[in-house]
Design an enzyme around this catalytic site. Sequence first.
Site, PDB file in Angstrom:
ATOM      1  N   PRO A  44      47.191 -24.383 -13.368  1.00  0.00           N
ATOM      2  CA  PRO A  44      48.560 -24.723 -12.945  1.00  0.00           C
ATOM      3  C   PRO A  44      49.583 -23.668 -13.384  1.00  0.00           C
ATOM      4  O   PRO A  44      50.493 -23.322 -12.618  1.00  0.00           O
ATOM      5  CB  PRO A  44      48.815 -26.076 -13.632  1.00  0.00           C
ATOM      6  CG  PRO A  44      47.457 -26.654 -13.824  1.00  0.00           C
ATOM      7  CD  PRO A  44      46.570 -25.490 -14.133  1.00  0.00           C
ATOM      8  N   TYR A  45      49.413 -23.156 -14.592  1.00  0.00           N
ATOM      9  CA  TYR A  45      50.315 -22.102 -15.092  1.00  0.00           C
ATOM     10  C   TYR A  45      50.184 -20.843 -14.237  1.00  0.00           C
ATOM     11  O   TYR A  45      51.198 -20.240 -13.836  1.00  0.00           O
ATOM     12  CB  TYR A  45      49.970 -21.797 -16.547  1.00  0.00           C
ATOM     13  CG  TYR A  45      50.641 -20.576 -17.119  1.00  0.00           C
ATOM     14  CD1 TYR A  45      51.974 -20.611 -17.525  1.00  0.00           C
ATOM     15  CD2 TYR A  45      49.937 -19.393 -17.278  1.00  0.00           C
ATOM     16  CE1 TYR A  45      52.590 -19.479 -18.053  1.00  0.00           C
ATOM     17  CE2 TYR A  45      50.541 -18.257 -17.811  1.00  0.00           C
ATOM     18  CZ  TYR A  45      51.863 -18.318 -18.192  1.00  0.00           C
ATOM     19  OH  TYR A  45      52.466 -17.196 -18.708  1.00  0.00           O
ATOM     20  N   MET A  46      48.958 -20.438 -13.924  1.00  0.00           N
ATOM     21  CA  MET A  46      48.753 -19.242 -13.126  1.00  0.00           C
ATOM     22  C   MET A  46      49.277 -19.432 -11.703  1.00  0.00           C
ATOM     23  O   MET A  46      49.839 -18.505 -11.106  1.00  0.00           O
ATOM     24  CB  MET A  46      47.268 -18.872 -13.089  1.00  0.00           C
ATOM     25  CG  MET A  46      46.708 -18.436 -14.435  1.00  0.00           C
ATOM     26  SD  MET A  46      47.555 -16.969 -15.082  1.00  0.00           S
ATOM     27  CE  MET A  46      46.705 -16.772 -16.655  1.00  0.00           C
ATOM     28  N   LEU A  52      44.322 -23.496 -17.387  1.00  0.00           N
ATOM     29  CA  LEU A  52      45.390 -22.523 -17.159  1.00  0.00           C
ATOM     30  C   LEU A  52      45.765 -22.373 -15.690  1.00  0.00           C
ATOM     31  O   LEU A  52      46.723 -21.677 -15.372  1.00  0.00           O
ATOM     32  CB  LEU A  52      44.977 -21.151 -17.710  1.00  0.00           C
ATOM     33  CG  LEU A  52      44.917 -21.000 -19.226  1.00  0.00           C
ATOM     34  CD1 LEU A  52      44.441 -19.592 -19.585  1.00  0.00           C
ATOM     35  CD2 LEU A  52      46.271 -21.280 -19.867  1.00  0.00           C
ATOM     36  N   LYS A  63      52.983 -18.972 -11.845  1.00  0.00           N
ATOM     37  CA  LYS A  63      53.313 -17.548 -11.944  1.00  0.00           C
ATOM     38  C   LYS A  63      53.090 -16.843 -10.604  1.00  0.00           C
ATOM     39  O   LYS A  63      53.880 -15.981 -10.206  1.00  0.00           O
ATOM     40  CB  LYS A  63      52.470 -16.894 -13.039  1.00  0.00           C
ATOM     41  CG  LYS A  63      52.872 -17.264 -14.456  1.00  0.00           C
ATOM     42  CD  LYS A  63      54.252 -16.742 -14.778  1.00  0.00           C
ATOM     43  CE  LYS A  63      54.618 -16.903 -16.239  1.00  0.00           C
ATOM     44  NZ  LYS A  63      56.015 -16.480 -16.513  1.00  0.00           N
TER      45      LYS A  63
END
Length: 211
Positions: free
Chosen positions: A124-126, A122, A129
């Site tokens: 890269p997603y965080m 997670l 964001k």
Amino acid sequence: MKTLVIGANGQIGRQFCELAHRAGEPIRAMIRDPGQQAWFGERGIETVVADLEGDFQHAFDGCDQVVFTAGSGPHTGPDKTLLIDLYGAIRTIDLASERGVSRLLMVSAMRAENPQAAPEKLRPYMAAKFAADAYLRSSQVPHVILKPGRLTDETASERLATSLEESGGENRISRGNVAHALLHLLKARALVDREFVLLDGTRPIDAALGG
């Protein structure tokens, strides 16, 4: 004036659109695929076909508020995370600034402030964001950033906590509760430049978020 919902066909987006429409709030659901129109049309919800990775300026026409709840999803790679969760959000913020919208409601994530603390897959997603939130804070666009914990499909309780301490350390929230929180914020127009952690809890939404 209308609220543009970017990410309307997602799991939070659909619930929010349905709640907002039932509450009499004028919204426009932005969808990528014309085949997605049927679900919204059956419920009387206005749609606009536009692609977050392409030209979506026209989706803003006549809208004075924006909800961004788009996401690349768990089955895509880092490339889509960059193009949608980061660059798509940045382009949305820029368009909101150009169009002079009154407010942008951004659905982020609780661990976005510390991406390395998230599970490895997670991160890269965080990180995306984290960067999108920073860009929004530095913009001149009035905004509210929502930071939900781990999302579940539990039935909405319409009760929130806004910290891990308040939730008893439980890092989760139902997508339905996020949708209800968005509806509350949609109506609470005086709330600007605020950030809220969102977790399942015991407080009514208006008590937890104010406005």
